[in-house]
Enzyme design. Sequence first.
Site, PDB file in Angstrom:
ATOM      1  N   ASP A  49      -3.663   0.600   1.234  1.00  0.00           N
ATOM      2  CA  ASP A  49      -3.208   0.641  -0.150  1.00  0.00           C
ATOM      3  C   ASP A  49      -4.444   0.975  -1.012  1.00  0.00           C
ATOM      4  O   ASP A  49      -5.583   0.808  -0.562  1.00  0.00           O
ATOM      5  CB  ASP A  49      -2.632  -0.741  -0.505  1.00  0.00           C
ATOM      6  CG  ASP A  49      -2.365  -0.885  -1.982  1.00  0.00           C
ATOM      7  OD1 ASP A  49      -1.587  -0.087  -2.518  1.00  0.00           O
ATOM      8  OD2 ASP A  49      -2.944  -1.801  -2.610  1.00  0.00           O
ATOM      9  N   ASP A  51      -4.804   0.529  -5.071  1.00  0.00           N
ATOM     10  CA  ASP A  51      -5.118  -0.381  -6.188  1.00  0.00           C
ATOM     11  C   ASP A  51      -5.312  -1.815  -5.713  1.00  0.00           C
ATOM     12  O   ASP A  51      -4.436  -2.378  -5.047  1.00  0.00           O
ATOM     13  CB  ASP A  51      -3.984  -0.363  -7.222  1.00  0.00           C
ATOM     14  CG  ASP A  51      -3.880   0.991  -7.917  1.00  0.00           C
ATOM     15  OD1 ASP A  51      -4.910   1.497  -8.366  1.00  0.00           O
ATOM     16  OD2 ASP A  51      -2.763   1.526  -7.991  1.00  0.00           O
ATOM     17  N   GLU A  93       9.417  -6.081 -11.901  1.00  0.00           N
ATOM     18  CA  GLU A  93       8.884  -5.752 -10.563  1.00  0.00           C
ATOM     19  C   GLU A  93       8.645  -7.036  -9.755  1.00  0.00           C
ATOM     20  O   GLU A  93       8.847  -7.065  -8.549  1.00  0.00           O
ATOM     21  CB  GLU A  93       7.570  -4.961 -10.751  1.00  0.00           C
ATOM     22  CG  GLU A  93       6.896  -4.541  -9.473  1.00  0.00           C
ATOM     23  CD  GLU A  93       5.521  -3.911  -9.709  1.00  0.00           C
ATOM     24  OE1 GLU A  93       5.149  -3.605 -10.865  1.00  0.00           O
ATOM     25  OE2 GLU A  93       4.798  -3.742  -8.707  1.00  0.00           O
ATOM     26  N   SER A 161      -0.085   5.011  -1.927  1.00  0.00           N
ATOM     27  CA  SER A 161       0.001   4.348  -3.219  1.00  0.00           C
ATOM     28  C   SER A 161       1.215   4.818  -4.018  1.00  0.00           C
ATOM     29  O   SER A 161       1.593   5.993  -3.958  1.00  0.00           O
ATOM     30  CB  SER A 161      -1.271   4.649  -4.020  1.00  0.00           C
ATOM     31  OG  SER A 161      -1.114   4.273  -5.359  1.00  0.00           O
ATOM     32  N   ALA A 162       1.783   3.898  -4.785  1.00  0.00           N
ATOM     33  CA  ALA A 162       2.865   4.259  -5.710  1.00  0.00           C
ATOM     34  C   ALA A 162       2.283   4.725  -7.048  1.00  0.00           C
ATOM     35  O   ALA A 162       3.006   4.896  -8.021  1.00  0.00           O
ATOM     36  CB  ALA A 162       3.796   3.070  -5.904  1.00  0.00           C
ATOM     37  N   LYS A 211       7.682   2.772  -1.146  1.00  0.00           N
ATOM     38  CA  LYS A 211       6.365   3.043  -0.567  1.00  0.00           C
ATOM     39  C   LYS A 211       6.316   2.452   0.852  1.00  0.00           C
ATOM     40  O   LYS A 211       5.459   2.775   1.647  1.00  0.00           O
ATOM     41  CB  LYS A 211       5.338   2.408  -1.503  1.00  0.00           C
ATOM     42  CG  LYS A 211       4.123   1.914  -0.894  1.00  0.00           C
ATOM     43  CD  LYS A 211       3.204   1.378  -1.963  1.00  0.00           C
ATOM     44  CE  LYS A 211       1.981   0.903  -1.232  1.00  0.00           C
ATOM     45  NZ  LYS A 211       0.957   0.370  -2.051  1.00  0.00           N
ATOM     46  N   ASP A 250      -2.907  -5.499  -0.422  1.00  0.00           N
ATOM     47  CA  ASP A 250      -3.055  -6.705  -1.247  1.00  0.00           C
ATOM     48  C   ASP A 250      -1.703  -7.337  -1.593  1.00  0.00           C
ATOM     49  O   ASP A 250      -1.658  -8.309  -2.334  1.00  0.00           O
ATOM     50  CB  ASP A 250      -3.834  -6.409  -2.541  1.00  0.00           C
ATOM     51  CG  ASP A 250      -3.020  -5.630  -3.544  1.00  0.00           C
ATOM     52  OD1 ASP A 250      -2.366  -4.642  -3.148  1.00  0.00           O
ATOM     53  OD2 ASP A 250      -3.005  -6.006  -4.725  1.00  0.00           O
TER      54      ASP A 250
HETATM   55  P1  TMP Z   1       0.575   0.305  -5.782  1.00  0.00           P
HETATM   56  O1  TMP Z   1      -0.746   0.721  -6.359  1.00  0.00           O
HETATM   57  O2  TMP Z   1       0.518  -1.041  -5.127  1.00  0.00           O
HETATM   58  O3  TMP Z   1       1.132   1.329  -4.865  1.00  0.00           O
HETATM   59  O4  TMP Z   1       1.606   0.136  -7.007  1.00  0.00           O
HETATM   60  C1  TMP Z   1       1.560   0.857  -8.165  1.00  0.00           C
HETATM   61  C2  TMP Z   1       1.500  -0.057  -9.354  1.00  0.00           C
HETATM   62  O5  TMP Z   1       1.518   0.751 -10.551  1.00  0.00           O
HETATM   63  C3  TMP Z   1       2.693  -1.003  -9.510  1.00  0.00           C
HETATM   64  O6  TMP Z   1       2.274  -2.360  -9.429  1.00  0.00           O
HETATM   65  C4  TMP Z   1       3.233  -0.754 -10.911  1.00  0.00           C
HETATM   66  C5  TMP Z   1       2.128   0.034 -11.583  1.00  0.00           C
HETATM   67  N1  TMP Z   1       2.575   0.972 -12.633  1.00  0.00           N
HETATM   68  C6  TMP Z   1       1.847   1.012 -13.814  1.00  0.00           C
HETATM   69  O7  TMP Z   1       0.883   0.269 -13.980  1.00  0.00           O
HETATM   70  N2  TMP Z   1       2.227   1.901 -14.778  1.00  0.00           N
HETATM   71  C7  TMP Z   1       3.310   2.733 -14.636  1.00  0.00           C
HETATM   72  O8  TMP Z   1       3.607   3.531 -15.524  1.00  0.00           O
HETATM   73  C8  TMP Z   1       4.050   2.664 -13.403  1.00  0.00           C
HETATM   74  C9  TMP Z   1       5.237   3.552 -13.196  1.00  0.00           C
HETATM   75  C10 TMP Z   1       3.635   1.777 -12.431  1.00  0.00           C
END
Ligand code: TMP
Length: 308
Positions: A49, A51, A93, A161-162, A211, A250
């Site tokens: 991952d 972030d 979320e 990553s999302a 994801k 994480d």
């Molecule tokens: P990840 O990094 O664990 O794959 O998840 C992406 C994170 O991004 C998720 O916790 C929600 C966040 N996010 C924002 O901070 N701003 C946004 O506009 C969107 C769509 C998601």
Amino acid sequence: QSGKNQGQMKQIVVNGSETQVVVDDSNLLQKKISAIRLGGPAKLQVIADFDATLTKYRIDGCRGQSSHNVLQQEDPEFNDKRQKLYEYYHPLEFDPTIPLDEKTKLMEEWWGKTHALLIEGGVTYNGIQNSVAKATIAFRDGVTELLELLEEKGVPVLIFSAGLADIIEEVLKQKVHRSFKNVRVVSNRMVFDENGHLRSFKGKTIHVLNKNEHALDMAAPLHDHFDDVNGLSEEKSALKKRTNVLLLGDHIGDLGMSDGLDYETRISVGFLNDRVEDSLESYRKAFDILYLNDSSVHGVLKLATHLC
Ligand code: TMP
């Protein structure tokens, strides 16, 4: 109990810095390490991952930015609109009372609206470079050394990553100062027109709840041979043959990043960054190795050296 280490927390010093690490079942971990060592680097891949896993959770006492938060559009109205969406959807979320199918729809809605605002309000490659240069974002200590070791050993790394692929790649460029031929970023990838303006996003949207499926099926190459379907499928089938996995995440949900893979042995490494007392029990059971308190990845580097 057959000598099972009951998940004691150990205070260890790696590379001069103190780290707290928890291993719930050290016998099982030893077995997994032996199995992966036997297969060698040719059978290994790393799925990580981005972030708060590869990056620090806190920087000088402040929460580090995610790839979404880093991006600043020129017109502040669009940053405000995206921030409002964040304030509305982010609590949803993490709301345990919302059924999964409903939450999936909400997340699709959030990502859809955010991507639309990025397109409508405008994003340029230049803007991405400037946003990253100003961002509060840093890799955990040891990430560069870890990526270098894996490159040297020919072990592929999938960063899943999302967030936004273009931001993640720019962060790699600016903070690590080099590219890695073994690293692929699987995330939401922007399409720019000939004037360098964002026009759309490539392929299927990756959000927090999908994801966890078919990581490899969504993988696009780092550079623009996206249409090279044969090259892409060759790369994917090569990855599918690497049936030993070192997974870094994480969130417990990050364990699903290897779901698209029929793996033989997987060692999962977790980083528990926040609300440690609330989540320690579930995290220590979910991950083979758990690091606390925004630890460096020097422990992972040591493990990877041992595995390859
Ligand atoms: P990840 O990094 O664990 O794959 O998840 C992406 C994170 O991004 C998720 O916790 C929600 C966040 N996010 C924002 O901070 N701003 C946004 O506009 C969107 C769509 C998601």
